[in-house]
Motif scaffolding. Structure first.
Motif, mmCIF file in Angstrom:
data_model
loop_
_atom_site.group_PDB
_atom_site.id
_atom_site.type_symbol
_atom_site.label_atom_id
_atom_site.label_comp_id
_atom_site.label_asym_id
_atom_site.label_seq_id
_atom_site.Cartn_x
_atom_site.Cartn_y
_atom_site.Cartn_z
ATOM 1 N N ARG A 72 -7.750 -9.031 -11.906
ATOM 2 C CA ARG A 72 -7.693 -8.035 -12.996
ATOM 3 C C ARG A 72 -6.360 -7.293 -12.968
ATOM 4 N N GLN A 73 -5.898 -6.946 -11.769
ATOM 5 C CA GLN A 73 -4.617 -6.241 -11.647
ATOM 6 C C GLN A 73 -3.470 -7.125 -12.153
ATOM 7 N N ALA A 74 -3.561 -8.422 -11.865
ATOM 8 C CA ALA A 74 -2.519 -9.360 -12.328
ATOM 9 C C ALA A 74 -2.501 -9.426 -13.857
ATOM 10 N N ASP A 106 -0.042 -12.246 -6.010
ATOM 11 C CA ASP A 106 -0.248 -13.671 -5.698
ATOM 12 C C ASP A 106 -0.497 -13.847 -4.204
ATOM 13 N N SER A 107 0.276 -13.129 -3.402
ATOM 14 C CA SER A 107 0.129 -13.211 -1.953
ATOM 15 C C SER A 107 -1.245 -12.700 -1.516
ATOM 16 N N LEU A 108 -1.695 -11.615 -2.127
ATOM 17 C CA LEU A 108 -3.011 -11.061 -1.805
ATOM 18 C C LEU A 108 -4.134 -12.023 -2.183
ATOM 19 N N ARG A 109 -3.870 -12.868 -3.178
ATOM 20 C CA ARG A 109 -4.862 -13.880 -3.577
ATOM 21 C C ARG A 109 -4.679 -15.167 -2.781
ATOM 22 N N GLY A 110 -3.696 -15.157 -1.859
ATOM 23 C CA GLY A 110 -3.476 -16.310 -0.990
ATOM 24 C C GLY A 110 -2.776 -17.466 -1.657
#
Length: 196
Positions: A72-74, A106-110
């Motif tokens: 959602r933040q993206a 993106d990094s937080l989503r792996g």
């Protein structure tokens, strides 16, 4: 970036996901004034919403069990990009600030193993573009030499090296607060610009 400082790129690639995220979050802090200046000049964008997303990224670093919907933040972040038809210098630099935060998400989503390296290069290329714009040198070799020796580029290298060193140390709450302060850089962006 010169590898005189223990191989900057290999060190950047060796960071774990949390260290890489902290590195990007700090660089994104330093890019944020460019977005604010663009928003003020063009009456485009949403600096307050950009800040909220950035705060959530720091929260994810501080609180392991933080429940944040990064998808959602993206989506929200994508809405903050300058309009595609705006090809002004300010819009490009504002877009870099958005892209740095997108890389964090993106990094937080792996999904982004090379993200820290990309944000490092993104910040450096913005400095290079600014030097090219302000120096107006036609000769490519002279311009390349000018960029390498420019105080803003020196400052960029020194800043990124300091951030890398900081994230290679243990990242407890105090270290993250200090890193965030370092990233804010007294409100001065990578281009030496400030809202004042």
């Amino acid at each position: 970036m010169s590898d005189a400082n223990g191989g900057f790129r290999p060190r950047l690639r060796a960071l774990d996901r949390r260290q890489g995220l902290a590195f990007m979050a700090a660089l994104a802090e330093r890019l944020r004034p460019n977005y604010l200046l663009y928003a003020e000049a063009s009456e485009q964008g949403d600096p307050a919403a950009l800040r909220v997303i950035h705060d959530l990224i720091w929260e994810a670093l501080l609180v392991k069990e933080a429940r944040i919907d990064f998808e959602r933040q993206a989506e929200k972040l994508a809405e903050m990009e300058p309009p595609a038809e705006d090809e002004s210098f300010g819009a490009r630099r504002a877009l870099e600030a958005v892209m740095a935060l997108a890389a964090c998400l993106d990094s937080l989503r792996g999904e982004a193993p090379e993200a820290a390296l990309e944000v490092s290069e993104l910040s450096r290329s913005g400095v290079q573009a600014f030097i090219e714009l302000t120096e107006g040198e036609e000769d490519a070799q002279r311009l390349a030499a000018l960029i390498r020796q420019h105080p803003l580029m020196d400052d960029e290298y020194d800043f990124q090296a300091a951030v890398l060193e900081a994230v290679e140390a243990p990242l407890d709450r105090g270290a993250l607060k200090e890193l965030r302060r370092l990233g804010r850089n007294g409100g001065v962006s990578n281009l030496g610009l400030t809202l004042d």
